[in-house]
Design a protein around this motif. Sequence first.
Motif, PDB file in Angstrom:
ATOM      1  N   SER A 107      -3.653  -1.435  -7.372  1.00 50.68           N
ATOM      2  CA  SER A 107      -4.102  -2.323  -6.441  1.00 50.68           C
ATOM      3  C   SER A 107      -3.194  -2.663  -5.645  1.00 50.68           C
ATOM      4  CB  SER A 107      -5.136  -3.492  -6.982  1.00 50.68           C
ATOM      5  OG  SER A 107      -4.447  -4.237  -7.907  1.00 50.68           O
TER       6      SER A 107
ATOM      7  N   GLN B 116       0.859  -1.198   0.133  1.00 48.81           N
ATOM      8  CA  GLN B 116      -0.139   0.013   0.055  1.00 48.81           C
ATOM      9  C   GLN B 116       0.886   1.012   0.130  1.00 48.81           C
ATOM     10  OE1 GLN B 116      -3.265  -0.323  -0.268  1.00 48.81           O
ATOM     11  NE2 GLN B 116      -2.974   2.096  -0.619  1.00 48.81           N
TER      12      GLN B 116
ATOM     13  N   VAL C  12       1.818   2.189  -3.513  1.00 50.98           N
ATOM     14  CA  VAL C  12       0.502   2.624  -4.230  1.00 50.98           C
ATOM     15  C   VAL C  12       0.263   4.093  -3.889  1.00 50.98           C
ATOM     16  CG1 VAL C  12      -1.973   2.529  -4.240  1.00 50.98           C
ATOM     17  CG2 VAL C  12      -0.697   0.558  -4.419  1.00 50.98           C
ATOM     18  N   ASP C  13       0.304   4.225  -2.481  1.00 53.12           N
ATOM     19  CA  ASP C  13       0.414   5.675  -2.192  1.00 53.12           C
ATOM     20  C   ASP C  13       1.254   6.722  -2.661  1.00 53.12           C
ATOM     21  OD1 ASP C  13      -1.836   4.869  -0.513  1.00 53.12           O
ATOM     22  OD2 ASP C  13      -0.826   4.679   1.185  1.00 53.12           O
TER      23      ASP C  13
ATOM     24  N   VAL D  86       0.508   7.670  -6.002  1.00 61.23           N
ATOM     25  CA  VAL D  86      -0.516   8.634  -6.080  1.00 61.23           C
ATOM     26  C   VAL D  86       0.037   9.913  -5.791  1.00 61.23           C
ATOM     27  CG1 VAL D  86      -2.836   9.276  -5.160  1.00 61.23           C
ATOM     28  CG2 VAL D  86      -2.364   6.933  -5.883  1.00 61.23           C
ATOM     29  N   ARG D  87       0.525   9.958  -4.600  1.00 59.92           N
ATOM     30  CA  ARG D  87       0.961  11.161  -3.959  1.00 59.92           C
ATOM     31  C   ARG D  87       2.325  11.905  -4.719  1.00 59.92           C
ATOM     32  NH1 ARG D  87       2.573   9.191   0.332  1.00 59.92           N
ATOM     33  NH2 ARG D  87       4.895   9.436   0.067  1.00 59.92           N
TER      34      ARG D  87
ATOM     35  N   ASP E 151      -3.413   7.919 -11.090  1.00 62.79           N
ATOM     36  CA  ASP E 151      -5.024   7.618 -10.627  1.00 62.79           C
ATOM     37  C   ASP E 151      -5.099   6.436  -9.540  1.00 62.79           C
ATOM     38  OD1 ASP E 151      -7.534   7.223 -10.273  1.00 62.79           O
ATOM     39  OD2 ASP E 151      -8.089   7.846 -12.343  1.00 62.79           O
ATOM     40  N   ARG E 152      -5.612   6.391  -8.553  1.00 66.74           N
ATOM     41  CA  ARG E 152      -5.506   5.330  -7.640  1.00 66.74           C
ATOM     42  C   ARG E 152      -6.520   4.006  -8.226  1.00 66.74           C
ATOM     43  NH1 ARG E 152      -4.128   5.044  -2.308  1.00 66.74           N
ATOM     44  NH2 ARG E 152      -3.823   7.096  -2.108  1.00 66.74           N
ATOM     45  N   ASP E 153      -7.252   4.674  -9.018  1.00 61.17           N
ATOM     46  CA  ASP E 153      -8.100   3.327  -9.628  1.00 61.17           C
ATOM     47  C   ASP E 153      -7.462   2.411 -10.459  1.00 61.17           C
ATOM     48  OD1 ASP E 153     -10.641   4.293  -8.461  1.00 61.17           O
ATOM     49  OD2 ASP E 153     -10.989   5.532 -10.141  1.00 61.17           O
TER      50      ASP E 153
END
Length: 484
Positions: free
Chosen positions: A327, A309, A312-313, A316-317, A322-324
């Motif tokens: 996964s 995670q 992923v973060d 995005v940051r 795009d978070r979508d």
Amino acid sequence: MKKNKITQSISTAIGALALMGMAMPVVAEEDSGWYLGVGGGSSRATIARADIIADLLESGYTTTEFNSDTKDFGFKIYGGYQFNRHISIEGGYFDLGEFSYTATTMPAGTSFGELEFGGWNLDVVAMLPLTEKSSLFGRIGAHNSKASVDFVGTGAVNVLNPRFQKTSTDYKFGFGYQYEMTERVTFRIEAERYRMDDAVGNHGDLDLFSVNLIYRFGTRSRPEATPAPAPRAVVAAPVQPVTMVQYCSALEIQFEIANDDIQRIDRERILVLATFLEKYPDTKVHIEGHSDSVGTRADNLRLSQQRAQSVVDYLVREHGIDRDRLSATGYGESRPVADNSTEAGKQANRRINAVIDCATDIEGLTPLPERITLAMELEFDTDGSKIDSKYHDQLANVAEYLRSHPDLTATLEGHTDNTSPDRAQRISQERAQSVANYLVTHFGIDRSRLTAEGFGATRRDTYNVTASGRQENRRVTIVLGYPK
């Protein structure tokens, strides 16, 4: 009689050590560990000579000669748990042997007495490291022991009660020196004093001077010495195609123990993945987190999910993905790629994989040339911040690299093994600052290009159970090229 007793004692010690080995959990917790020990050597007793002579005189016997045997062979077997490099607790069984006296009396006769002493103990042991492999230590504790005394009288001496036994609890203490022969085996020499009640109303001391061997569980074999690593260039590699419909990348992101932070050197590798996602906006990525096998399965599953995670973060940051499209799944310790019985294997298993949707090409995945990251690690002595001379040539190379690339900056990250949080933070900051000062003083590097940061004991490369593991965690990492 004593020769047979020595043989029996050694056999008893070996047998009990084997039984304890089967019963003791064979695990190595972070910064702690179980161990077993066996020791033996010279035991010595203080015979209450004056009290014995006084007792005989009260019974009508004058002592004309008094001889005593105050030495024997003693042994002990024990198990321990080390909480950190300074404190452990030990418990076990000891037998200090047999001690006797013979008093010749008038009227003509003899009084013979023999004492046997053994029992169980529980001690707190405090260690003071001298070097990476050696320590002084002291102990204090209590013992629950049985003293058995037999009396025999000849000639005029008449013994009414030939045998006494008493079980009592009293204190003990000791001190010694230990040396780590290997990662698993430690050698000790030690002196201990046991306070004793001899079952007939007399108090005294018994001393044990022993040589010990300790076997530690859950550690790894000490690697052969290798030269200090030279500075190395680490460049993120492009994602490689596995099939026509999917690309997979290991990213080579490895995590520190119990940690899900993304380090500077790994951000460059994530840049490659971000570049791919920006080039192919219709693709998606599944991030897989993994861990080593230390700890419970539930904790490892949770930690691997946090690691996935965190990537992923970060995408995005920092890169606006795009978070979508992203996964994350944690697999814990279920998918190892290396042997978890070694430190290198454990570190390889603390990793991230990225599985990427299909794309027609992989053009554009090379990171920008000016974003090369150069890393170097320096190790330090316990609680020290002095730079070892073996790193001087390598620091000269780093300085030359900085002079050749005047736009680069350097971040110096200081780390340490476990101690109190405030002390760890101070020592790690001092280590980072000492490297910065060395580059400024010896090579004229502009101090404004250098940033020194201390991270205390929060970013360990390996576990703190062994001396070599603690050494690896006492380090400064130099990271060049990542912009502030």
